[in-house]
Design a protein around this motif. Structure first.
Motif, mmCIF file in Angstrom:
data_model
loop_
_atom_site.group_PDB
_atom_site.id
_atom_site.type_symbol
_atom_site.label_atom_id
_atom_site.label_comp_id
_atom_site.label_asym_id
_atom_site.label_seq_id
_atom_site.Cartn_x
_atom_site.Cartn_y
_atom_site.Cartn_z
ATOM 1 N N VAL A 346 0.850 -1.051 -0.155
ATOM 2 C CA VAL A 346 0.213 0.145 -0.032
ATOM 3 C C VAL A 346 0.906 1.303 -0.139
ATOM 4 O O VAL A 346 0.559 2.209 -0.566
ATOM 5 N N ALA A 347 2.071 1.316 0.795
ATOM 6 C CA ALA A 347 2.816 2.559 0.926
ATOM 7 C C ALA A 347 4.192 1.859 0.926
ATOM 8 O O ALA A 347 4.959 2.061 2.045
ATOM 9 N N PRO A 348 4.882 1.490 -0.155
ATOM 10 C CA PRO A 348 6.198 0.912 -0.079
ATOM 11 C C PRO A 348 7.170 2.050 0.346
ATOM 12 O O PRO A 348 7.061 3.143 -0.045
ATOM 13 N N SER A 349 7.956 1.370 1.035
ATOM 14 C CA SER A 349 9.158 2.417 1.507
ATOM 15 C C SER A 349 10.298 1.535 2.244
ATOM 16 O O SER A 349 10.064 0.644 2.763
ATOM 17 N N PRO A 350 11.545 1.790 1.815
ATOM 18 C CA PRO A 350 12.316 1.204 2.703
ATOM 19 C C PRO A 350 12.546 1.091 3.978
ATOM 20 O O PRO A 350 13.031 -0.002 4.576
ATOM 21 N N VAL A 351 11.840 2.136 4.580
ATOM 22 C CA VAL A 351 11.647 1.894 6.332
ATOM 23 C C VAL A 351 10.674 0.940 6.758
ATOM 24 O O VAL A 351 11.049 0.218 7.500
ATOM 25 N N VAL A 352 9.742 0.645 5.786
ATOM 26 C CA VAL A 352 8.852 -0.460 6.104
ATOM 27 C C VAL A 352 9.419 -1.524 5.640
ATOM 28 O O VAL A 352 9.332 -2.617 6.480
ATOM 29 N N GLU A 353 10.432 -1.853 4.990
ATOM 30 C CA GLU A 353 11.348 -3.038 4.693
ATOM 31 C C GLU A 353 11.992 -3.328 5.960
ATOM 32 O O GLU A 353 12.078 -4.730 6.225
ATOM 33 N N LEU A 354 12.600 -2.225 6.562
ATOM 34 C CA LEU A 354 13.656 -2.468 7.526
ATOM 35 C C LEU A 354 12.738 -3.038 8.839
ATOM 36 O O LEU A 354 13.332 -3.986 9.621
ATOM 37 N N ASN A 355 11.562 -2.518 8.961
ATOM 38 C CA ASN A 355 10.774 -2.786 10.070
ATOM 39 C C ASN A 355 10.240 -4.267 9.780
ATOM 40 O O ASN A 355 9.955 -5.233 10.664
ATOM 41 N N ARG A 356 9.998 -4.623 8.440
ATOM 42 C CA ARG A 356 9.478 -6.020 8.255
ATOM 43 C C ARG A 356 10.604 -6.831 8.474
ATOM 44 O O ARG A 356 10.170 -8.121 9.015
ATOM 45 N N ALA A 357 12.015 -6.529 8.295
ATOM 46 C CA ALA A 357 12.972 -7.523 8.356
ATOM 47 C C ALA A 357 12.966 -7.842 9.987
ATOM 48 O O ALA A 357 13.366 -9.040 10.447
ATOM 49 N N ALA A 358 12.808 -6.806 10.725
ATOM 50 C CA ALA A 358 13.022 -6.887 12.584
ATOM 51 C C ALA A 358 11.620 -7.976 12.691
ATOM 52 O O ALA A 358 11.989 -8.889 13.458
ATOM 53 N N ALA A 359 10.685 -7.776 12.064
ATOM 54 C CA ALA A 359 9.535 -8.752 12.512
ATOM 55 C C ALA A 359 9.689 -10.226 11.869
ATOM 56 O O ALA A 359 9.302 -11.408 12.609
ATOM 57 N N VAL A 360 10.265 -10.113 10.912
ATOM 58 C CA VAL A 360 10.508 -11.754 9.997
ATOM 59 C C VAL A 360 11.754 -12.583 11.110
ATOM 60 O O VAL A 360 11.597 -13.467 11.191
ATOM 61 N N ALA A 361 12.563 -11.517 11.583
ATOM 62 C CA ALA A 361 13.579 -11.937 12.381
ATOM 63 C C ALA A 361 12.840 -12.678 13.571
ATOM 64 O O ALA A 361 13.391 -13.743 14.240
ATOM 65 N N MET A 362 11.969 -12.068 14.332
ATOM 66 C CA MET A 362 11.264 -12.545 15.424
ATOM 67 C C MET A 362 10.317 -13.709 15.147
ATOM 68 O O MET A 362 10.286 -14.705 15.901
ATOM 69 N N ASP A 374 20.283 -7.111 4.617
ATOM 70 C CA ASP A 374 21.394 -7.150 3.572
ATOM 71 C C ASP A 374 21.039 -6.782 2.220
ATOM 72 O O ASP A 374 21.747 -5.795 1.494
ATOM 73 N N GLU A 375 19.697 -6.787 1.538
ATOM 74 C CA GLU A 375 19.146 -6.463 0.418
ATOM 75 C C GLU A 375 19.346 -4.866 0.479
ATOM 76 O O GLU A 375 19.517 -4.353 -0.489
ATOM 77 N N LEU A 376 18.751 -4.469 1.900
ATOM 78 C CA LEU A 376 18.653 -2.890 1.755
ATOM 79 C C LEU A 376 20.183 -2.275 1.831
ATOM 80 O O LEU A 376 20.006 -1.131 0.997
ATOM 81 N N VAL A 377 21.085 -2.619 2.163
ATOM 82 C CA VAL A 377 22.470 -2.442 2.291
ATOM 83 C C VAL A 377 22.960 -2.427 0.851
ATOM 84 O O VAL A 377 23.293 -1.401 0.320
ATOM 85 N N ALA A 378 22.834 -3.468 0.094
ATOM 86 C CA ALA A 378 23.147 -3.954 -1.147
ATOM 87 C C ALA A 378 22.607 -2.817 -2.078
ATOM 88 O O ALA A 378 23.199 -2.361 -3.164
ATOM 89 N N THR A 379 21.330 -2.430 -1.932
ATOM 90 C CA THR A 379 20.899 -1.423 -2.919
ATOM 91 C C THR A 379 20.872 0.135 -2.322
ATOM 92 O O THR A 379 20.458 0.892 -3.255
ATOM 93 N N ASP A 380 21.519 0.130 -1.052
ATOM 94 C CA ASP A 380 21.723 1.581 -0.694
ATOM 95 C C ASP A 380 20.358 2.415 -0.588
ATOM 96 O O ASP A 380 20.422 3.609 -0.938
ATOM 97 N N ARG A 381 19.230 1.477 -0.357
ATOM 98 C CA ARG A 381 17.870 2.406 -0.324
ATOM 99 C C ARG A 381 17.988 3.338 1.039
ATOM 100 O O ARG A 381 17.078 4.064 1.193
ATOM 101 N N LEU A 382 18.726 3.197 1.951
ATOM 102 C CA LEU A 382 18.533 3.827 3.358
ATOM 103 C C LEU A 382 20.031 4.364 3.511
ATOM 104 O O LEU A 382 20.669 4.199 4.656
#
Length: 434
Positions: A346-362, A374-382
């Motif tokens: 609905v509202a794509p953003s790299p911050v949402v992806e970072l939060n999703r990563a933390a939730a996926v880890a849990m 690591d994908e966010l780091v590789a693409t330098d989105r943040l």
């Protein structure tokens, strides 16, 4: 009444009534910038008069009367004694003086006649004020400053303190904003239906920025600024009352209430951050949780059939998951992952992806979350966003990759803009095994 008592009374009335006063003056004059100036003049009169003469029986009516009289004086000085002057004079009533001075004591049209607020006019005035202050023609910074000033009733000094910028900067933003609105000939009023939803998005965005800065400061010595966040909550409540059929307004209010519910446990008595896993959930504000859940249910109820939740509703649903969970381990992380995936669509953003990563880890383990980071780091989105190495350090530490985790914490400390959070990151790095 002592002078400090009188000043506190002025400040209290102003914080509550300023939006209605500015809105009414804008409707009477047809000039938003003038209305804000007139209201400030009335406020200055009250700061002199109320400590000396006492608070009038109808404080808001007193302020509105003074503002109207100042409007008449302004039109006189401009030699513009046209139908606007006649209309303003009519509102003052036949017995109203037009000397420009404030009512004395409990007399004068501002108090004797009561200057009764028409509920429909108040509704439209305050709503129009929000739409004007958040007009898309203004820069985001100007929208925030103007909203806090004319809708929230904060002084320029208070706005400056909230965002850690010089008062002169805030004053310049407000001055430029009023000039921009005048140059763009923005009318005072609630926009027509075909424009309202687009403009409402701007209003909600401004409130979101204000709350976010209050709930997680982006600069300065404090991690949490509850006064600023609670002002956003108050304004969201006002807006929900003004447009009760707009589902995203209720969703935003739900997000605010559910997030603010955790404030009492988010810092130590000294102001240091306390992370979610370490918070005493008994200190969470359960009344705010109930209000937030009710607002989210209301958002779902008033939305069009099959509309689905928007970005604020999805974030509120995530906050609700945390609010009802007995502990971090008992949180429904699978549901949170699904909600973040929906939010990313609905509202794509790299911050949402970072939060999703933390939730996926849990939900699925640190390795799964690390792959997303690591994908966010590789693409330098943040780039240069301190939470990327912070989250990466946490996940690397859980995987036993201690040296890499320590390096990531060091990078996060260098990038972190707030003192309190830097100290937190340093403590977490120090807890890593040798």
């Amino acid at each position: 009444m002592t002078s400090p008592d009188g000043r506190r009374a002025v400040e209290a009335v102003w914080r509550i009534e300023s939006a209605r006063i500015v809105g009414a003056l804008a409707r009477y004059t047809g000039d938003f910038a003038l209305a804000e100036d007139l209201a400030q003049e009335a406020l200055a009169e009250a700061l002199v008069s109320w400590p000396r003469d006492g608070v009038p029986r109808n404080p808001s009516g007193w302020l509105l009367t003074v503002g109207r009289r100042r409007a008449i004086d302004t039109y006189r000085r401009r030699s513009a004694l046209d139908e606007r002057y006649a209309a303003l004079a009519h509102h003052l009533g036949e017995g109203g003086a037009t000397s420009g001075g404030p009512p004395s004591g409990d007399t004068g049209p501002g108090d004797a006649d009561g200057v009764l607020w028409d509920p429909d006019e108040v509704h439209d005035d305050v709503l129009a004020l929000m739409f004007v202050a958040c007009h898309p023609v203004l820069s985001p910074e100007a929208r925030v400053a103007l909203t806090l000033r004319v809708v929230g009733g904060l002084s320029s000094e208070e706005v400056a303190r909230a965002f850690l910028v010089p008062t002169a900067t805030v004053q310049a933003r407000i001055t430029r904003a009023k000039k921009t609105l005048a140059a763009a000939a923005v009318p005072f009023g609630v926009p027509p239906a075909d424009e309202r939803r687009e403009r409402l998005g701007s209003v909600l965005g401004v409130l979101y920025v204000i709350f976010t800065e209050g709930s997680t400061a982006t600069s300065g010595d404090e991690w949490l600024r509850p006064d600023l966040a609670h002002e956003a909550v108050r304004l969201a409540r006002v807006l929900a009352g003004l447009v009760p059929d707009e589902h995203e307004v209720h969703a935003l209010l739900a997000l605010f209430e559910l997030t603010a519910a955790r404030f009492p446990a988010r810092t130590t008595p000294d102001g240091d951050p306390v992370l979610l896993a370490d918070q005493d959930r008994r200190r969470w504000d359960r009344s705010a949780v109930r209000r937030g859940r009710a607002a989210l249910a209301r958002a779902d109820a008033v939305g069009p059939p099959g509309h689905g939740r928007g970005p604020y509703g999805l974030q509120a649903a995530i906050a609700e998951c945390h609010a009802v969970a007995p502990s971090v381990d008992e949180t429904d992380w699978d549901r949170i992952v699904l909600l973040y995936e929906a939010l990313g669509r609905v509202a794509p953003s790299p911050v949402v992806e970072l939060n999703r990563a933390a939730a996926v880890a849990m939900a699925h383990g640190p390795a799964a979350g690390l792959r997303i980071v690591d994908e966010l780091v590789a693409t330098d989105r943040l780039p240069r966003f301190h939470l990327v190495p912070s989250v990466r350090a946490e996940l690397l530490g859980r995987l036993g990759r201690v040296d890499e985790a320590r390096a990531e914490y060091a990078l996060a400390v260098r990038l972190c803009p707030t003192v309190r959070e830097r100290h937190l990151l340093e403590r977490k790095a120090a807890l890593l095994p040798p």
